[in-house]
Design a protein around this motif. Structure first.
Motif, PDB file in Angstrom:
ATOM      1  N   ALA A  24       0.829  -1.210   0.000  1.00 51.26           N
ATOM      2  CA  ALA A  24       0.000   0.000   0.000  1.00 51.26           C
ATOM      3  C   ALA A  24       0.860   1.255   0.000  1.00 51.26           C
ATOM      4  O   ALA A  24       0.595   2.204  -0.748  1.00 51.26           O
ATOM      5  CB  ALA A  24      -0.939   0.000   1.200  1.00 51.26           C
ATOM      6  N   ALA A  25       1.913   1.281   0.809  1.00 47.36           N
ATOM      7  CA  ALA A  25       2.795   2.451   0.880  1.00 47.36           C
ATOM      8  C   ALA A  25       3.534   2.642  -0.429  1.00 47.36           C
ATOM      9  O   ALA A  25       3.699   3.765  -0.918  1.00 47.36           O
ATOM     10  CB  ALA A  25       3.761   2.297   2.048  1.00 47.36           C
ATOM     11  N   ARG A  52       1.176   4.117  -2.978  1.00 47.54           N
ATOM     12  CA  ARG A  52       0.969   5.564  -2.763  1.00 47.54           C
ATOM     13  C   ARG A  52       2.150   6.376  -3.284  1.00 47.54           C
ATOM     14  O   ARG A  52       1.975   7.437  -3.873  1.00 47.54           O
ATOM     15  CB  ARG A  52       0.767   5.858  -1.270  1.00 47.54           C
ATOM     16  N   ALA A  86       2.131   6.386  -7.146  1.00 40.04           N
ATOM     17  CA  ALA A  86       0.942   6.991  -7.783  1.00 40.04           C
ATOM     18  C   ALA A  86       1.146   8.446  -8.112  1.00 40.04           C
ATOM     19  O   ALA A  86       1.941   9.151  -7.665  1.00 40.04           O
ATOM     20  CB  ALA A  86      -0.271   6.838  -6.879  1.00 40.04           C
TER      21      ALA A  86
END
Length: 107
Positions: free
Chosen positions: A100-101, A104, A107
């Motif tokens: 997830a990190a 992010r 992105a």
């Protein structure tokens, strides 16, 4: 004795001059009164504005919100990914947290 009367109903020259003087004096007095009242109102408005001015000067100054952060440069992005990798390798981040990190950041 026969008295001769002047023109009846019409004033003579002196009467006309007197009437003109009265009308002119009245107009002058009225104009002066209007001018004095106008000056008085202006002075009152200026005094009121002077009393209110400090309140406006003490108003809080609003600042624009900070600009959004500039996109990460390549070096900074690499450094953050390396830090995430080291945290994941040490066990501080689980596989899901690491994914997830990383998503992010990319992105």
């Amino acid at each position: 004795m026969i008295m001769r009367r002047g023109r009846i109903g019409r004033p003579g020259l002196l009467g006309t001059v007197a009437r003109t003087a009265v009308v002119a004096g009245t107009a002058s007095a009225t104009a002066n009164a209007v001018n004095r009242r106008s000056q008085q109102r202006t002075a009152e408005q200026e005094a009121f504005a002077a009393q209110q001015a400090p309140a406006y000067q003490q108003a809080p100054v609003y600042q624009a919100p900070p600009a959004p952060a500039a996109p990460d440069s390549g070096d900074d992005l690499v450094a953050r990914l390396e830090k995430l990798g080291s945290l994941h390798a040490s066990g501080a981040l689980s596989d899901a947290e690491f994914a997830a990190a990383k998503a992010r950041l990319l992105a």
